[in-house]
Design a protein around this motif. Structure first.
Motif, PDB file in Angstrom:
ATOM      1  N   ARG A  59      -5.015   6.089 -16.116  1.00 44.79           N
ATOM      2  CA  ARG A  59      -4.627   6.623 -14.804  1.00 44.79           C
ATOM      3  C   ARG A  59      -5.556   6.111 -13.703  1.00 44.79           C
ATOM      4  O   ARG A  59      -5.110   5.844 -12.588  1.00 44.79           O
ATOM      5  CB  ARG A  59      -4.595   8.158 -14.827  1.00 44.79           C
ATOM      6  N   ARG A 147       2.084  19.892   0.878  1.00 43.76           N
ATOM      7  CA  ARG A 147       1.563  18.851  -0.019  1.00 43.76           C
ATOM      8  C   ARG A 147       2.110  17.503   0.429  1.00 43.76           C
ATOM      9  O   ARG A 147       3.182  17.431   1.060  1.00 43.76           O
ATOM     10  CB  ARG A 147       1.964  19.142  -1.475  1.00 43.76           C
ATOM     11  N   LYS A 158      -4.658   9.165  -8.083  1.00 41.92           N
ATOM     12  CA  LYS A 158      -5.662  10.222  -7.867  1.00 41.92           C
ATOM     13  C   LYS A 158      -6.638   9.659  -6.835  1.00 41.92           C
ATOM     14  O   LYS A 158      -7.746   9.216  -7.148  1.00 41.92           O
ATOM     15  CB  LYS A 158      -6.341  10.585  -9.200  1.00 41.92           C
ATOM     16  N   TYR A 163      -7.303  14.209  -1.273  1.00 43.48           N
ATOM     17  CA  TYR A 163      -8.002  15.486  -1.421  1.00 43.48           C
ATOM     18  C   TYR A 163      -8.368  16.147  -0.100  1.00 43.48           C
ATOM     19  O   TYR A 163      -8.797  17.304  -0.095  1.00 43.48           O
ATOM     20  CB  TYR A 163      -9.203  15.330  -2.375  1.00 43.48           C
ATOM     21  N   GLU A 192       2.194  21.787  -6.324  1.00 48.18           N
ATOM     22  CA  GLU A 192       1.053  21.942  -7.238  1.00 48.18           C
ATOM     23  C   GLU A 192      -0.056  22.713  -6.549  1.00 48.18           C
ATOM     24  O   GLU A 192       0.036  23.034  -5.365  1.00 48.18           O
ATOM     25  CB  GLU A 192       0.536  20.571  -7.704  1.00 48.18           C
ATOM     26  N   ALA A 194      -4.256  22.998  -5.429  1.00 42.38           N
ATOM     27  CA  ALA A 194      -5.133  22.053  -4.730  1.00 42.38           C
ATOM     28  C   ALA A 194      -5.724  21.035  -5.697  1.00 42.38           C
ATOM     29  O   ALA A 194      -5.991  19.894  -5.320  1.00 42.38           O
ATOM     30  CB  ALA A 194      -6.234  22.823  -4.008  1.00 42.38           C
ATOM     31  N   GLY A 195      -5.900  21.440  -6.938  1.00 40.83           N
ATOM     32  CA  GLY A 195      -6.433  20.519  -7.952  1.00 40.83           C
ATOM     33  C   GLY A 195      -5.860  20.821  -9.315  1.00 40.83           C
ATOM     34  O   GLY A 195      -6.516  20.627 -10.349  1.00 40.83           O
ATOM     35  N   GLU A 196      -4.612  21.325  -9.341  1.00 38.18           N
ATOM     36  CA  GLU A 196      -4.007  21.750 -10.607  1.00 38.18           C
ATOM     37  C   GLU A 196      -2.489  21.567 -10.559  1.00 38.18           C
ATOM     38  O   GLU A 196      -1.890  21.698  -9.488  1.00 38.18           O
ATOM     39  CB  GLU A 196      -4.257  23.263 -10.870  1.00 38.18           C
ATOM     40  N   ASN A 197      -1.892  21.337 -11.693  1.00 35.45           N
ATOM     41  CA  ASN A 197      -0.432  21.458 -11.818  1.00 35.45           C
ATOM     42  C   ASN A 197      -0.092  22.928 -12.048  1.00 35.45           C
ATOM     43  O   ASN A 197      -0.929  23.700 -12.509  1.00 35.45           O
ATOM     44  CB  ASN A 197       0.085  20.611 -12.991  1.00 35.45           C
ATOM     45  N   LEU A 216       0.651  15.517  -8.976  1.00 31.76           N
ATOM     46  CA  LEU A 216       0.014  14.495  -9.815  1.00 31.76           C
ATOM     47  C   LEU A 216       0.563  14.616 -11.243  1.00 31.76           C
ATOM     48  O   LEU A 216       0.842  15.717 -11.716  1.00 31.76           O
ATOM     49  CB  LEU A 216      -1.505  14.718  -9.818  1.00 31.76           C
ATOM     50  N   GLY A 218      -0.295  15.160 -14.229  1.00 35.30           N
ATOM     51  CA  GLY A 218      -1.503  15.662 -14.887  1.00 35.30           C
ATOM     52  C   GLY A 218      -1.513  15.389 -16.381  1.00 35.30           C
ATOM     53  O   GLY A 218      -0.487  15.502 -17.055  1.00 35.30           O
ATOM     54  N   ILE A 219      -2.677  15.071 -16.870  1.00 41.04           N
ATOM     55  CA  ILE A 219      -2.830  14.824 -18.309  1.00 41.04           C
ATOM     56  C   ILE A 219      -2.803  16.154 -19.059  1.00 41.04           C
ATOM     57  O   ILE A 219      -2.239  16.249 -20.147  1.00 41.04           O
ATOM     58  CB  ILE A 219      -4.105  13.980 -18.543  1.00 41.04           C
ATOM     59  N   THR A 220      -3.334  17.200 -18.442  1.00 40.69           N
ATOM     60  CA  THR A 220      -3.223  18.536 -19.046  1.00 40.69           C
ATOM     61  C   THR A 220      -1.756  18.975 -19.036  1.00 40.69           C
ATOM     62  O   THR A 220      -1.270  19.574 -20.000  1.00 40.69           O
ATOM     63  CB  THR A 220      -4.087  19.557 -18.273  1.00 40.69           C
ATOM     64  N   THR A 254      -2.769  24.274 -14.568  1.00 39.47           N
ATOM     65  CA  THR A 254      -3.411  23.413 -15.566  1.00 39.47           C
ATOM     66  C   THR A 254      -4.147  22.275 -14.869  1.00 39.47           C
ATOM     67  O   THR A 254      -3.744  21.820 -13.803  1.00 39.47           O
ATOM     68  CB  THR A 254      -2.395  22.778 -16.548  1.00 39.47           C
ATOM     69  N   GLY A 255      -5.205  21.824 -15.506  1.00 39.49           N
ATOM     70  CA  GLY A 255      -5.955  20.680 -14.999  1.00 39.49           C
ATOM     71  C   GLY A 255      -7.153  20.445 -15.888  1.00 39.49           C
ATOM     72  O   GLY A 255      -7.536  21.343 -16.651  1.00 39.49           O
ATOM     73  N   THR A 256      -7.728  19.275 -15.779  1.00 43.68           N
ATOM     74  CA  THR A 256      -8.903  18.982 -16.595  1.00 43.68           C
ATOM     75  C   THR A 256     -10.014  19.965 -16.278  1.00 43.68           C
ATOM     76  O   THR A 256     -10.653  20.509 -17.179  1.00 43.68           O
ATOM     77  CB  THR A 256      -9.358  17.540 -16.346  1.00 43.68           C
TER      78      THR A 256
HETATM   79  N1  PMP Z   1      -3.041  17.946  -9.416  1.00 46.55           N
HETATM   80  C1  PMP Z   1      -4.134  17.665  -8.704  1.00 46.55           C
HETATM   81  C2  PMP Z   1      -4.036  17.551  -7.222  1.00 46.55           C
HETATM   82  C3  PMP Z   1      -5.361  17.472  -9.337  1.00 46.55           C
HETATM   83  O1  PMP Z   1      -6.466  17.197  -8.638  1.00 46.55           O
HETATM   84  C4  PMP Z   1      -5.441  17.600 -10.747  1.00 46.55           C
HETATM   85  C5  PMP Z   1      -6.747  17.410 -11.444  1.00 46.55           C
HETATM   86  N2  PMP Z   1      -6.950  16.076 -11.794  1.00 46.55           N
HETATM   87  C6  PMP Z   1      -4.276  17.905 -11.450  1.00 46.55           C
HETATM   88  C7  PMP Z   1      -3.085  18.065 -10.745  1.00 46.55           C
HETATM   89  C8  PMP Z   1      -4.274  18.036 -12.933  1.00 46.55           C
HETATM   90  O2  PMP Z   1      -4.441  16.789 -13.549  1.00 46.55           O
HETATM   91  P1  PMP Z   1      -5.157  16.624 -14.948  1.00 46.55           P
HETATM   92  O3  PMP Z   1      -4.544  17.609 -15.859  1.00 46.55           O
HETATM   93  O4  PMP Z   1      -4.894  15.231 -15.343  1.00 46.55           O
HETATM   94  O5  PMP Z   1      -6.608  16.890 -14.718  1.00 46.55           O
END
Ligand code: PMP
Length: 305
Positions: A59, A147, A158, A163, A192, A194-197, A216, A218-220, A254-256
């Motif tokens: 990615r 968004r 990414k 951001y 989504e 701010a930093g998560e699905n 995004l 997301g891998i999670t 979800t998110g890393t």
């Molecule tokens: N959406 C956004 C905007 C993010 O910053 C993230 C974190 N990387 C995710 C979704 C989730 O992605 P991932 O599961 O790959 O971390």
């Protein structure tokens, strides 16, 4: 963050943490064209392992491709750099941050003529939205900020610049007393965090916005797809409205960094029972079994450092 012991991998060298510096005329600092990853390593019974390392590196290279940046390292070198950073800092479980940016040879919107750089840092980082949030669920606000539209910034990258929108939404939510923001797309559909699905559960079916909502990939998010399949839970990607979240039985992010974090309220409206729901709990448990090396089916997702 800058004042601590340890090493950061910078353009092929291990550099002392405090010396990992860039010039103030760095192009990315001025115009925001850069890309990064968020990756986690977990302490498993077989030793420390990076979760889905290859997918994160893939990615990162895709983000750079979208931004027309040529990373001057191979994917293998970037994978090795990440493993080396975890080893070098003697971390058992940690968050990793690879970042590629445009150098300081020349300023002006056109970045051509600048060097492309890459660094990887790693540090211990617990539950992103708090331990309590993991158990009880968090309180979320629908953002007043929209968004990104898929043709304004590139939402599958990414990208650093994406951001600023996340930061505005997150600050607004926190200032208003919430834990995190939920953003809607330019048509008003759920995109989504701010930093998560985001996912919702209704009548035993799990729903998440399809990527046309600007979320995004997301891998999670993808890990959740595998978990749902394994648990026999139907998963549907579709357009989701804000009020579908209000009347959902359960919701989670979800998110890393965020891993699997239940959402107990949106805009002060309780979702379901207003606590972590049973489907979320099941998925959360399956997720932690996988990342901690307790599910042999996914051993190939764990890259030993
Ligand atoms: N959406 C956004 C905007 C993010 O910053 C993230 C974190 N990387 C995710 C979704 C989730 O992605 P991932 O599961 O790959 O971390």
């Amino acid at each position: 963050m800058a004042d601590r012991d340890g090493k950061i991998w910078m353009d092929g060298q291990m550099v002392d943490w405090r010396d990992a510096k860039i010039h103030v005329l760095t192009h990315t600092l001025h115009y925001g064209c850069g890309a990064f990853e968020g990756v986690r390593a977990y302490k498993t019974e077989q030793g420390t392992a990076i979760f889905r390392l290859e997918e994160h590196t893939e990615r990162l290279f895709n983000s750079a491709k979208i931004l027309r940046m040529a990373i001057p390292f191979s994917k293998e070198e970037v994978n090795e750099a990440q493993k080396a950073v975890v080893r070098e800092n003697q971390l058992e479980s940690c968050y990793l941050r690879p970042l590629t940016w445009i150098g300081s040879q020349k300023l002006g919107v056109s970045p051509r003529g600048n060097q492309i750089h890459l660094m990887v840092a790693a540090w211990a980082w617990g539950a992103y939205l708090g331990e309590e949030g993991m158990q009880r669920g968090i309180r979320v606000k629908t953002s007043s900020y929209t968004r990104h539209h898929v043709n304004i910034t590139m939402t599958q990258a990414k990208a650093v610049s994406n951001y600023s929108n996340s930061i505005l939404a997150n600050m607004e939510a926190l200032d208003d007393g919430y834990d995190e923001a939920l953003l809607l797309d330019a048509s008003g559909f759920v995109s989504e965090g701010a930093g998560e699905n985001v996912f919702v559960v209704k009548n035993g079916v799990v729903y998440t916005p399809d990527l046309s909502a600007g979320a995004l990939n997301g891998i999670t998010r993808n890990t959740i797809f595998h978990i749902c399949q394994d648990l026999g839970i139907e998963l549907v990607q579709k357009r989701i409205t804000r009020d579908e979240v209000y009347i959902a039985d359960e919701a989670f992010f979800t998110g890393t960094a965020a891993e699997v974090t239940p959402i107990r309220e949106l805009d002060r409206i309780a979702i379901g029972a207003g606590s972590r729901g049973p489907v979320t709990e099941k998925i959360q448990k399956a997720f932690f079994d996988i990342v901690n090396g307790r599910n042999p089916k996914y051993a190939h997702w764990l890259a030993k450092v």
